[in-house]
Design a protein around this motif. Structure first.
Motif, short mmCIF file in Angstrom:
data_model
loop_
_atom_site.label_atom_id
_atom_site.label_comp_id
_atom_site.label_asym_id
_atom_site.label_seq_id
_atom_site.Cartn_x
_atom_site.Cartn_y
_atom_site.Cartn_z
N ASN A 117 0.86 -1.19 0.00
CA ASN A 117 0.00 0.00 0.00
C ASN A 117 0.89 1.24 0.00
O ASN A 117 2.12 1.12 -0.09
N GLU A 118 0.30 2.41 0.12
CA GLU A 118 1.07 3.65 0.00
C GLU A 118 2.11 3.84 1.09
O GLU A 118 3.06 4.59 0.93
N GLU A 119 1.94 3.13 2.22
CA GLU A 119 2.85 3.30 3.35
C GLU A 119 3.85 2.15 3.49
O GLU A 119 4.62 2.11 4.45
N SER A 120 3.84 1.22 2.57
CA SER A 120 4.68 0.03 2.71
C SER A 120 6.17 0.34 2.63
O SER A 120 6.60 1.26 1.91
N VAL A 121 6.93 -0.44 3.38
CA VAL A 121 8.39 -0.42 3.28
C VAL A 121 8.80 -1.66 2.50
O VAL A 121 8.49 -2.79 2.90
N VAL A 122 9.47 -1.44 1.39
CA VAL A 122 9.83 -2.53 0.47
C VAL A 122 11.35 -2.61 0.35
O VAL A 122 12.03 -1.58 0.26
N ALA A 123 11.88 -3.83 0.34
CA ALA A 123 13.31 -4.03 0.11
C ALA A 123 13.49 -4.79 -1.19
O ALA A 123 12.97 -5.90 -1.35
N ASP A 124 14.18 -4.17 -2.13
CA ASP A 124 14.50 -4.78 -3.42
C ASP A 124 15.92 -5.32 -3.31
O ASP A 124 16.89 -4.59 -3.43
N ILE A 125 16.02 -6.63 -3.06
CA ILE A 125 17.33 -7.24 -2.82
C ILE A 125 17.93 -7.70 -4.15
O ILE A 125 17.30 -8.41 -4.92
N GLY A 126 19.16 -7.28 -4.37
CA GLY A 126 19.78 -7.49 -5.68
C GLY A 126 19.21 -6.50 -6.67
O GLY A 126 18.86 -6.85 -7.80
N ALA A 127 19.12 -5.24 -6.26
CA ALA A 127 18.41 -4.22 -7.02
C ALA A 127 19.02 -3.94 -8.39
O ALA A 127 18.34 -3.48 -9.29
N GLY A 128 20.31 -4.20 -8.54
CA GLY A 128 20.96 -3.98 -9.83
C GLY A 128 20.92 -2.53 -10.24
O GLY A 128 21.42 -1.65 -9.54
N SER A 129 20.31 -2.26 -11.39
CA SER A 129 20.21 -0.89 -11.90
C SER A 129 19.04 -0.13 -11.29
O SER A 129 18.83 1.04 -11.63
N GLY A 130 18.27 -0.80 -10.43
CA GLY A 130 17.11 -0.15 -9.81
C GLY A 130 15.87 -0.19 -10.67
O GLY A 130 14.92 0.57 -10.44
N TYR A 131 15.85 -1.09 -11.66
CA TYR A 131 14.72 -1.17 -12.59
C TYR A 131 13.40 -1.28 -11.83
O TYR A 131 12.44 -0.56 -12.13
N TYR A 132 13.35 -2.17 -10.84
CA TYR A 132 12.13 -2.32 -10.04
C TYR A 132 12.06 -1.27 -8.93
O TYR A 132 10.99 -0.72 -8.64
N SER A 133 13.18 -0.98 -8.30
CA SER A 133 13.18 -0.03 -7.17
C SER A 133 12.54 1.30 -7.55
O SER A 133 11.68 1.82 -6.81
N PHE A 134 12.94 1.85 -8.69
CA PHE A 134 12.45 3.17 -9.08
C PHE A 134 11.02 3.14 -9.62
O PHE A 134 10.37 4.18 -9.70
N ARG A 135 10.54 1.96 -9.97
CA ARG A 135 9.14 1.82 -10.39
C ARG A 135 8.23 1.55 -9.20
O ARG A 135 7.04 1.85 -9.24
N ILE A 136 8.79 1.00 -8.12
CA ILE A 136 8.01 0.76 -6.91
C ILE A 136 7.87 2.06 -6.10
O ILE A 136 6.84 2.30 -5.47
N ALA A 137 8.89 2.90 -6.14
CA ALA A 137 8.91 4.12 -5.31
C ALA A 137 7.64 4.96 -5.43
O ALA A 137 7.10 5.39 -4.40
N PRO A 138 7.10 5.23 -6.63
CA PRO A 138 5.87 6.04 -6.70
C PRO A 138 4.65 5.33 -6.12
O PRO A 138 3.66 5.99 -5.80
N LEU A 139 4.73 4.01 -5.97
CA LEU A 139 3.59 3.25 -5.44
C LEU A 139 3.55 3.29 -3.91
O LEU A 139 2.55 2.92 -3.31
N VAL A 140 4.65 3.74 -3.29
CA VAL A 140 4.72 3.82 -1.82
C VAL A 140 5.14 5.23 -1.41
O VAL A 140 6.17 5.41 -0.75
N PRO A 141 4.35 6.24 -1.76
CA PRO A 141 4.75 7.63 -1.51
C PRO A 141 4.95 7.96 -0.03
O PRO A 141 5.73 8.85 0.32
N GLU A 142 4.24 7.24 0.84
CA GLU A 142 4.39 7.45 2.29
C GLU A 142 5.30 6.40 2.92
O GLU A 142 5.49 6.39 4.13
N GLY A 143 5.85 5.54 2.09
CA GLY A 143 6.72 4.47 2.58
C GLY A 143 8.15 4.67 2.11
O GLY A 143 8.63 5.78 1.94
N LYS A 144 8.83 3.54 1.87
CA LYS A 144 10.24 3.61 1.51
C LYS A 144 10.62 2.38 0.71
O LYS A 144 10.01 1.31 0.85
N VAL A 145 11.64 2.53 -0.15
CA VAL A 145 12.23 1.40 -0.86
C VAL A 145 13.70 1.32 -0.50
O VAL A 145 14.45 2.29 -0.68
#
Length: 243
Positions: free
Chosen positions: A86-114
């Protein structure tokens, strides 16, 4: 006159012997977690629960991670839509590499963190430069190790690994440390190319079967939740840390 209480010598020897056996058993389990054979092609020769751990794709493979047809091949937008967050979730992208997923998840958790977790210095530097250039405030890099993502205990709602788990040199240790980092009922999501399908044009050791993933995560305390069947070539495997 009080009788003295004499500890039976035989019982003392039994307890010492029993403790010694338990300690040896624990050490044996630790030693037996991994086995070693002659490496196969693209393999490391190190095995976990019958599976050979694959060689790691270094950060020189960044261009492949950012390839233009990745959305079409893997259905990224569908995967993002089905993340258990949800908007407040804290997500860990392990093995993030270039951040392909990290930077796409960030707008989905505006009150949370990646947390973008990487062990490669090149990747960390690249991610930090991108965070600064894009002025993203809710993505934070974390330097992990082969055995730990170095995340705070009970801090994360969702851990995601995208085509990463099969490369982990110490999967048991990583899973145990992920378990500690997850909140109660926190989830772990593995996206892995389907090992059951020989038509998927990915090297065999870089694919995994659903049954093998379930076996390994169950052994480390995780409860299977579901496998989304909506991606073209990957499993979408969700597990949960029991409360």
């Amino acid at each position: 006159m009080k009788k003295s209480r004499i500890f039976p010598f035989g019982l003392f020897i039994f307890l010492i012997s029993s403790f010694s056996c338990q300690a040896q058993s624990t050490n044996s389990v630790e030693k037996d977690a991994y086995s070693y054979k002659t490496p196969s092609r693209d393999g490391t020769g190190k095995f976990y629960m019958g599976r050979e751990i694959s060689q790691v794709m270094g950060f020189q493979g960044k261009a492949w991670l950012e390839r233009p047809n990745r959305e079409e091949e893997e259905g990224i937008s569908i995967a993002l839509k089905n993340l258990p967050i949800n908007e407040e979730s804290v997500v860990a992208d392990i093995g993030a590499g270039s951040g392909y997923y990290s930077f796409r998840i960030a707008p989905l958790v505006p009150e949370g963190k990646v947390y973008a977790v990487e062990i490669q210095d090149e990747a960390i530097a690249y991610l930090n430069d991108k965070i600064e250039s894009l002025k993203i405030t809710n993505v934070e890099t974390v330097k992990g190790t082969e055995k730990s993502p170095n995340l705070p205990e009970s801090s994360v709602d969702l851990v995601i690994m995208v085509d990463v788990y099969h490369e982990l040199a110490y999967p048991a240790e990583i899973l145990q440390n992920i378990y500690k980092a997850l909140k109660p009922n926190g989830k772990i999501l593995l996206l892995e190319y389907r090992g059951e399908d020989p038509t998927i044009n990915i090297k065999p050791l870089h694919k995994m079967t659903e049954s093998q993933v379930k076996r390994e995560l169950k052994a480390n305390g995780f409860k299977f939740v579901s496998n989304g069947k909506f991606l073209p070539i990957q499993h979408f495997l969700i597990f949960e840390k029991p409360d």
